[in-house]
Design a protein around this motif. Structure first.
Motif, PDB file in Angstrom:
ATOM      1  N   CYS A 202       0.832  -1.224   0.000  1.00  0.00           N
ATOM      2  CA  CYS A 202       0.000   0.000   0.000  1.00  0.00           C
ATOM      3  C   CYS A 202       0.862   1.267   0.000  1.00  0.00           C
ATOM      4  N   ASP A 203       1.971   1.229   0.744  1.00  0.00           N
ATOM      5  CA  ASP A 203       2.779   2.439   0.926  1.00  0.00           C
ATOM      6  C   ASP A 203       4.235   2.166   0.579  1.00  0.00           C
ATOM      7  N   ASP A 204       4.925   3.239   0.180  1.00  0.00           N
ATOM      8  CA  ASP A 204       6.327   3.115  -0.214  1.00  0.00           C
ATOM      9  C   ASP A 204       7.168   3.930   0.769  1.00  0.00           C
ATOM     10  N   PHE A 205       8.029   3.247   1.546  1.00  0.00           N
ATOM     11  CA  PHE A 205       8.788   3.977   2.570  1.00  0.00           C
ATOM     12  C   PHE A 205       9.739   4.997   1.947  1.00  0.00           C
ATOM     13  N   THR A 206      10.077   4.816   0.683  1.00  0.00           N
ATOM     14  CA  THR A 206      11.016   5.756   0.065  1.00  0.00           C
ATOM     15  C   THR A 206      10.363   7.119  -0.205  1.00  0.00           C
ATOM     16  N   ASP A 207       9.039   7.232   0.031  1.00  0.00           N
ATOM     17  CA  ASP A 207       8.378   8.540  -0.071  1.00  0.00           C
ATOM     18  C   ASP A 207       8.702   9.423   1.127  1.00  0.00           C
ATOM     19  N   ALA A 208       9.192   8.798   2.230  1.00  0.00           N
ATOM     20  CA  ALA A 208       9.511   9.570   3.448  1.00  0.00           C
ATOM     21  C   ALA A 208      10.707  10.494   3.169  1.00  0.00           C
ATOM     22  N   ARG A 209      10.836  11.551   3.971  1.00  0.00           N
ATOM     23  CA  ARG A 209      11.953  12.494   3.818  1.00  0.00           C
ATOM     24  C   ARG A 209      12.670  12.679   5.146  1.00  0.00           C
ATOM     25  N   ASP A 210      13.991  12.504   5.151  1.00  0.00           N
ATOM     26  CA  ASP A 210      14.857  12.772   6.323  1.00  0.00           C
ATOM     27  C   ASP A 210      14.375  12.055   7.590  1.00  0.00           C
ATOM     28  N   GLU A 211      13.882  10.839   7.447  1.00  0.00           N
ATOM     29  CA  GLU A 211      13.200  10.211   8.579  1.00  0.00           C
ATOM     30  C   GLU A 211      14.016   9.124   9.286  1.00  0.00           C
ATOM     31  N   PHE A 212      14.797   8.359   8.558  1.00  0.00           N
ATOM     32  CA  PHE A 212      15.405   7.168   9.144  1.00  0.00           C
ATOM     33  C   PHE A 212      16.925   7.332   9.286  1.00  0.00           C
ATOM     34  N   ASP A 213      17.424   7.039  10.499  1.00  0.00           N
ATOM     35  CA  ASP A 213      18.876   7.057  10.695  1.00  0.00           C
ATOM     36  C   ASP A 213      19.520   5.876   9.978  1.00  0.00           C
ATOM     37  N   VAL A 214      18.773   4.779   9.923  1.00  0.00           N
ATOM     38  CA  VAL A 214      19.273   3.578   9.251  1.00  0.00           C
ATOM     39  C   VAL A 214      18.147   2.990   8.412  1.00  0.00           C
ATOM     40  N   SER A 223      17.144   0.405  -3.967  1.00  0.00           N
ATOM     41  CA  SER A 223      18.542   0.834  -4.100  1.00  0.00           C
ATOM     42  C   SER A 223      18.817   1.998  -3.146  1.00  0.00           C
ATOM     43  N   PHE A 224      20.096   2.299  -2.992  1.00  0.00           N
ATOM     44  CA  PHE A 224      20.502   3.485  -2.210  1.00  0.00           C
ATOM     45  C   PHE A 224      19.882   4.737  -2.824  1.00  0.00           C
ATOM     46  N   GLY A 225      19.908   4.814  -4.140  1.00  0.00           N
ATOM     47  CA  GLY A 225      19.336   5.977  -4.829  1.00  0.00           C
ATOM     48  C   GLY A 225      17.866   6.178  -4.467  1.00  0.00           C
ATOM     49  N   GLN A 226      17.120   5.088  -4.404  1.00  0.00           N
ATOM     50  CA  GLN A 226      15.689   5.192  -4.076  1.00  0.00           C
ATOM     51  C   GLN A 226      15.471   5.546  -2.607  1.00  0.00           C
ATOM     52  N   ALA A 227      16.329   4.973  -1.730  1.00  0.00           N
ATOM     53  CA  ALA A 227      16.103   5.140  -0.283  1.00  0.00           C
ATOM     54  C   ALA A 227      16.744   6.411   0.270  1.00  0.00           C
ATOM     55  N   ARG A 228      17.607   7.036  -0.514  1.00  0.00           N
ATOM     56  CA  ARG A 228      18.486   8.109  -0.038  1.00  0.00           C
ATOM     57  C   ARG A 228      17.738   9.235   0.689  1.00  0.00           C
ATOM     58  N   ARG A 229      16.688   9.728   0.059  1.00  0.00           N
ATOM     59  CA  ARG A 229      16.023  10.902   0.654  1.00  0.00           C
ATOM     60  C   ARG A 229      15.200  10.555   1.888  1.00  0.00           C
ATOM     61  N   ALA A 230      14.923   9.261   2.090  1.00  0.00           N
ATOM     62  CA  ALA A 230      14.212   8.846   3.315  1.00  0.00           C
ATOM     63  C   ALA A 230      15.157   8.824   4.509  1.00  0.00           C
ATOM     64  N   VAL A 236      22.377   6.057   7.227  1.00  0.00           N
ATOM     65  CA  VAL A 236      23.104   4.958   6.579  1.00  0.00           C
ATOM     66  C   VAL A 236      22.110   4.003   5.930  1.00  0.00           C
ATOM     67  N   TYR A 237      22.361   3.669   4.668  1.00  0.00           N
ATOM     68  CA  TYR A 237      21.589   2.649   3.962  1.00  0.00           C
ATOM     69  C   TYR A 237      22.454   1.400   3.851  1.00  0.00           C
ATOM     70  N   LEU A 238      21.907   0.257   4.258  1.00  0.00           N
ATOM     71  CA  LEU A 238      22.645  -1.001   4.144  1.00  0.00           C
ATOM     72  C   LEU A 238      21.769  -2.022   3.437  1.00  0.00           C
ATOM     73  N   THR A 239      22.371  -2.813   2.584  1.00  0.00           N
ATOM     74  CA  THR A 239      21.614  -3.865   1.906  1.00  0.00           C
ATOM     75  C   THR A 239      22.358  -5.185   2.019  1.00  0.00           C
ATOM     76  N   SER A 257      31.765  10.979   1.361  1.00  0.00           N
ATOM     77  CA  SER A 257      30.526  11.647   1.771  1.00  0.00           C
ATOM     78  C   SER A 257      30.566  12.016   3.243  1.00  0.00           C
ATOM     79  N   ARG A 258      30.179  13.247   3.530  1.00  0.00           N
ATOM     80  CA  ARG A 258      29.992  13.631   4.936  1.00  0.00           C
ATOM     81  C   ARG A 258      28.531  13.469   5.315  1.00  0.00           C
ATOM     82  N   GLY A 259      27.735  13.099   4.352  1.00  0.00           N
ATOM     83  CA  GLY A 259      26.301  12.956   4.594  1.00  0.00           C
ATOM     84  C   GLY A 259      25.891  11.496   4.550  1.00  0.00           C
TER      85      GLY A 259
END
Ligand SMILES: NC(=O)c1ccc[n+]([C@@H]2O[C@H](COP(=O)([O-])OP(=O)(O)OC[C@H]3O[C@@H](n4cnc5c(N)ncnc54)[C@H](OP(=O)(O)O)[C@@H]3O)[C@@H](O)[C@H]2O)c1
Length: 341
Positions: A202-214, A223-230, A236-239, A257-259
Motif C-alpha cells: 500500500c505504501d512506499d517507505f522511500t516517499d519519506a523524507r529525512d526520517e530514518f537514521d538507518v 537501491s541506495f538511490g531510491q532510499a536516499r532521501r528517506a 546509513v543505507y545497508l543492503t 561523503s559527509r552525509g
C-alpha cells in the motif's frame, strides 16, 4: 548417512536424498548428529546458480559442493582426542558457512569453529532457526550501522529470516523500529517489537523524507538511490543483496561523503572466531528473552525439495527448518508466524 545432494543447477527438483559416508573427524573436531538444519536464501541461490555471478563461488559449469546447507543443530556424537569444549551428548548448534554440507545426518566441525551449546529451554529446531538471521543482522546493525538508542531504524523485509532478527536486535539496541512487510505479516512484525509497520503493498517507505537514521534493506528491494532521501542527512543505507551500484557506492560514500552513506557486508565470509563470539551473544540474548526464533515451517528431511520450493517463493516468514533426525512436529504457537499458510 543420508544427505541431500544436487549435481546440476536448477529448480527444487534437482535436489535428492542420497547415501554418503559419515565424515571422519580429526583431533580437534566434533562430529555432530544433525537434528535440524535450514534451507535459506543462499541455498536457493546455490541450487539455482542465480544470480549467475554466484557460480564464481558455487562452481562455474556445475556445483562444486553437492551438499548444501550451512546451519546445523544437533547432538555431539563423538569428539577428537584434543577437544576440550565439547563431549559426546552435548546439544550444539552453529554454522559451517561459508562452506556447506549441513543438509546431512552428520557434520564435522572444528571445536574452534562457529559452534556453541544450545541454551537450556531451547530445542534444536528453535536454535537452528536463529543462526542465519542473527549472524547476518548483528554485524549489519552493530558494526555497519552502529545502531544507538534513540535512532530510528527501518527494516525492509522485516518478516524474513534476516529481517525478523534485525527488528528484534534494533529494538534491543534501543532504536525505534519501523518494519516493512506485507499486511499479512504485520502482527508478526509488531510482535517482534516493531513500533510501526509499513505495508509495502500500500505504501512506499522511500516517499519519506529525512526520517530514518538507518535503512536496512534485508531483502535488497530498494537501491541506495531510491532510499536516499528517506534517510536523515547523516543516515546509513545497508543492503544484504549485492549489485554493481552498491559495490561502487559503498566505498565512494564511505570515503567522500559527509552525509548519507551506503554499505553492504558479506557476513558469511567473517571468521569462525567472530561468528562463535556472536553465537555466544546470541545464547545470552535468547536466555534473556530478548530474541526469539521465527519459524515459517518445519519440513521433514525426506521432503527437503518442498523446503526449497518454499524458500523460492521469496515470502517465507522467518526460517524454513528441515527436521533431519528430529521428528516432524507442529510449530509451537508462540513461534508460529501469525499468517501461517
Ligand atoms: N550479504 C550477506 O551477508 C547476506 C547474508 C544472509 C542473507 N543475505 C541475503 O539476504 C536476503 C534476505 O534473506 P532472507 O532469508 O531474510 O529472505 P527471506 O526470508 O526469503 O525474505 C522473505 C521476506 O521478505 C519479504 N518481502 C518480499 N518482498 C518484499 C518487498 N518487496 N518489500 C519488503 N519485503 C518483502 C516477505 O514478506 P511478505 O511475505 O510479507 O511479502 C518475506 O517475509 C537474501 O537475498 C539473502 O541471499 C545476504
Amino acid at each position: 548417512m543420508r544427505t541431500a545432494v544436487y549435481e546440476q543447477y536448477g529448480g527444487p527438483d534437482v535436489v535428492r536424498i542420497a547415501e554418503a559416508g559419515v565424515p571422519e573427524i580429526g583431533d580437534t573436531d566434533v562430529l555432530v548428529r544433525v537434528d535440524a538444519t535450514v534451507v535459506g536464501a543462499s541455498d536457493g541461490a546455490g541450487r539455482s546458480g542465480t544470480p549467475r555471478f554466484a557460480r564464481l563461488f558455487f562452481g562455474i559449469a556445475r556445483p562444486k559442493h553437492p551438499v548444501l546447507g550451512s546451519d546445523f543443530a544437533g547432538v555431539v556424537e563423538r569428539v577428537g582426542g584434543s577437544v576440550t569444549r565439547f563431549v559426546a551428548g552435548d546439544r550444539v548448534f552453529g554454522t559451517l558457512a561459508p562452506i556447506s554440507g549441513a543438509h546431512a545426518e552428520y557434520v564435522n566441525v572444528s571445536e574452534h569453529g562457529a559452534i556453541v551449546h544450545v541454551p537450556e529451554h531451547v530445542d534444536q529446531v528453535e536454535a537452528v532457526a536463529l543462526v542465519d538471521g542473527f549472524l547476518t543482522a548483528l554485524p549489519f546493525l552493530r558494526d555497519g550501522a552502529q545502531v544507538r538508542p534513540g535512532q530510528t531504524v527501518l527494516v525492509n523485509g522485516a518478516s524474513g529470516t534476516v529481517g525478523s532478527a534485525a527488528v528484534q536486535l534494533a529494538k534491543h539496541f534501543g532504536a525505534t523500529v519501523v518494519g516493512v512487510c506485507s499486511g499479512s505479516n504485520e502482527s508478526l512484525v509488531r510482535s517482534l517489537g516493531a513500533d510501526r509497520v509499513i505495508d509495502y503493498t500500500c505504501d512506499d517507505f522511500t516517499d519519506a523524507r529525512d526520517e530514518f537514521d538507518v535503512v536496512f534493506d534485508a531483502v535488497g528491494k530498494h537501491s541506495f538511490g531510491q532510499a536516499r532521501r528517506a534517510l536523515t542527512p547523516t543516515g546509513v543505507y545497508l543492503t544484504t543483496v549485492p549489485s554493481l551500484a552498491i559495490l561502487l557506492q559503498a566505498p565512494f560514500t564511505r570515503w567522500f561523503s559527509r552525509g548519507r552513506r551506503a554499505g553492504i557486508l558479506f557476513t558469511g565470509l567473517r571468521s569462525a572466531k567472530a561468528k562463535a563470539a556472536d553465537l555466544a551473544l546470541l545464547v545470552e540474548l535468547v536466555e534473556a528473552g530478548a530474541l526469539k526464533p521465527v519459524i515459517d515451517r518445519i519440513v521433514p528431511f525426506d521432503d527437503i525439495v518442498e523446503a526449497h520450493r518454499r524458500v523460492d517463493t521469496g515470502h517465507k516468514a522467518g526460517s524454513v527448518v528441515v527436521a533431519v533426525t528430529a521428528a516432524r512436529r507442529p510449530v509451537p504457537p508462540q513461534l508460529r508466524r501469525e499468517a501461517a499458510s
